[in-house]
Design a protein around this motif. Sequence first.
Motif, PDB file in Angstrom:
ATOM      1  N   LEU A   1       3.273  -4.178  37.947  1.00  0.00           N
ATOM      2  CA  LEU A   1       2.435  -3.056  37.505  1.00  0.00           C
ATOM      3  C   LEU A   1       1.501  -3.494  36.372  1.00  0.00           C
ATOM      4  CD1 LEU A   1       3.446   0.621  37.061  1.00  0.00           C
ATOM      5  CD2 LEU A   1       2.357  -0.546  35.148  1.00  0.00           C
ATOM      6  N   ILE A   2       1.991  -4.396  35.521  1.00  0.00           N
ATOM      7  CA  ILE A   2       1.156  -4.879  34.413  1.00  0.00           C
ATOM      8  C   ILE A   2      -0.026  -5.678  34.955  1.00  0.00           C
ATOM      9  CG2 ILE A   2       1.137  -6.238  32.278  1.00  0.00           C
ATOM     10  CD1 ILE A   2       4.137  -5.703  32.036  1.00  0.00           C
ATOM     11  N   ASN A   3       0.238  -6.502  35.964  1.00  0.00           N
ATOM     12  CA  ASN A   3      -0.851  -7.245  36.602  1.00  0.00           C
ATOM     13  C   ASN A   3      -1.915  -6.309  37.144  1.00  0.00           C
ATOM     14  OD1 ASN A   3      -0.192  -9.903  36.220  1.00  0.00           O
ATOM     15  ND2 ASN A   3       0.847 -10.150  38.173  1.00  0.00           N
ATOM     16  N   GLU A   4      -1.471  -5.216  37.751  1.00  0.00           N
ATOM     17  CA  GLU A   4      -2.404  -4.261  38.349  1.00  0.00           C
ATOM     18  C   GLU A   4      -3.340  -3.667  37.303  1.00  0.00           C
ATOM     19  OE1 GLU A   4      -3.827  -2.056  41.762  1.00  0.00           O
ATOM     20  OE2 GLU A   4      -2.662  -3.880  41.475  1.00  0.00           O
ATOM     21  N   LEU A   5      -2.824  -3.430  36.105  1.00  0.00           N
ATOM     22  CA  LEU A   5      -3.644  -2.833  35.051  1.00  0.00           C
ATOM     23  C   LEU A   5      -4.804  -3.744  34.650  1.00  0.00           C
ATOM     24  CD1 LEU A   5      -0.871  -1.311  32.739  1.00  0.00           C
ATOM     25  CD2 LEU A   5      -2.185  -0.174  34.533  1.00  0.00           C
ATOM     26  N   TYR A   6      -4.560  -5.073  34.688  1.00  0.00           N
ATOM     27  CA  TYR A   6      -5.606  -6.021  34.308  1.00  0.00           C
ATOM     28  C   TYR A   6      -6.763  -6.027  35.310  1.00  0.00           C
ATOM     29  CZ  TYR A   6      -3.095  -8.094  30.399  1.00  0.00           C
ATOM     30  OH  TYR A   6      -2.478  -8.287  29.192  1.00  0.00           O
ATOM     31  N   ARG A   7      -6.565  -5.461  36.480  1.00  0.00           N
ATOM     32  CA  ARG A   7      -7.650  -5.378  37.462  1.00  0.00           C
ATOM     33  C   ARG A   7      -8.717  -4.382  37.019  1.00  0.00           C
ATOM     34  NH1 ARG A   7      -6.365  -7.007  42.874  1.00  0.00           N
ATOM     35  NH2 ARG A   7      -4.220  -7.742  43.104  1.00  0.00           N
TER      36      ARG A   7
END
Length: 300
Positions: free
Chosen positions: A69-75
């Motif tokens: 989920l954290i990776n997704e936020l960086y998008r």
Amino acid sequence: MSHTFIIIDDTQDDVTKTQAIAERFRNLSFLASANTYDDGVNLILEHQPHLVFLEIDPSDKKSNLSLSLINELYRYLTVVPKIIVTTSKKDLAYDALQYEVIDYLLKPLNINDFRKAILKFDRAIKSDLPHMEVKNPVATYEVLDEAEVETLKEDKVDENVNDIEVKATPVTIEKPTVVQQPDQSLVICVKSYGDYRYIDSNDVLYFEADNNSTDIHLNNGEMITAFKTLKHFETVLPPTQFLRIHNSYIINVNQVSRIHTGNTVCYIKNSTTKLPFSKSYKENVDLIISRIAGGNYLEI
């Protein structure tokens, strides 16, 4: 200053417990909660809170909650909220720290550990501010109930018990002048049978999948094999520096010299190497383009 927060947890009972503890701190303001990965991401993008309490090992696997989920936020976000992990298992602590989370709290939540996590959060928020001299101490206020105040009075044997206020007790931290230091690069350790190989992340050009192992290509032409899958590296590497662009490749964003969207190819600095990117990872490529454009940048 009040800092907003969101709770993402598959169990509503745990959401309620986390909220109850967090609302004891006057510098925190509750916004909303979610029980699934998709709802959590959408809530964060909508409200863009300062802090997120995140469950990463849910009992309801259909919720899909995880560190990804954290990776997704960086998008989507230039500034990603600070993350405090709240979970029942210790197993994922190391992986979580690779994502630069503020803290890793085990359930059932302990007020003393929670207080320390909030103080870490408060310090992290202030370290993001421009260079400045802090003249006044910063206090994080925790509201106490009557029973807790009575306990404090009993412990305060050598002082005047009337000094204790029922409404709040300040926890004060004296902070010196804030001096910004250069960011320290990540050191990647490839360990094999007692052999510790240390690699500066800035020296890595890209990671290449090779069945159940991964080849790490360095800027000096050297290649090091790690007996971990590319999926493992995708999970533990900081998304601020490394992004997956293909089933076979993770690229160092800082080593990209050219992106040709027509030919679906990324070029590596100071070399003739070019790596293909696939449509399924096109969003990551778009993110690389936007990050480069967000720096010291001139488009002609």
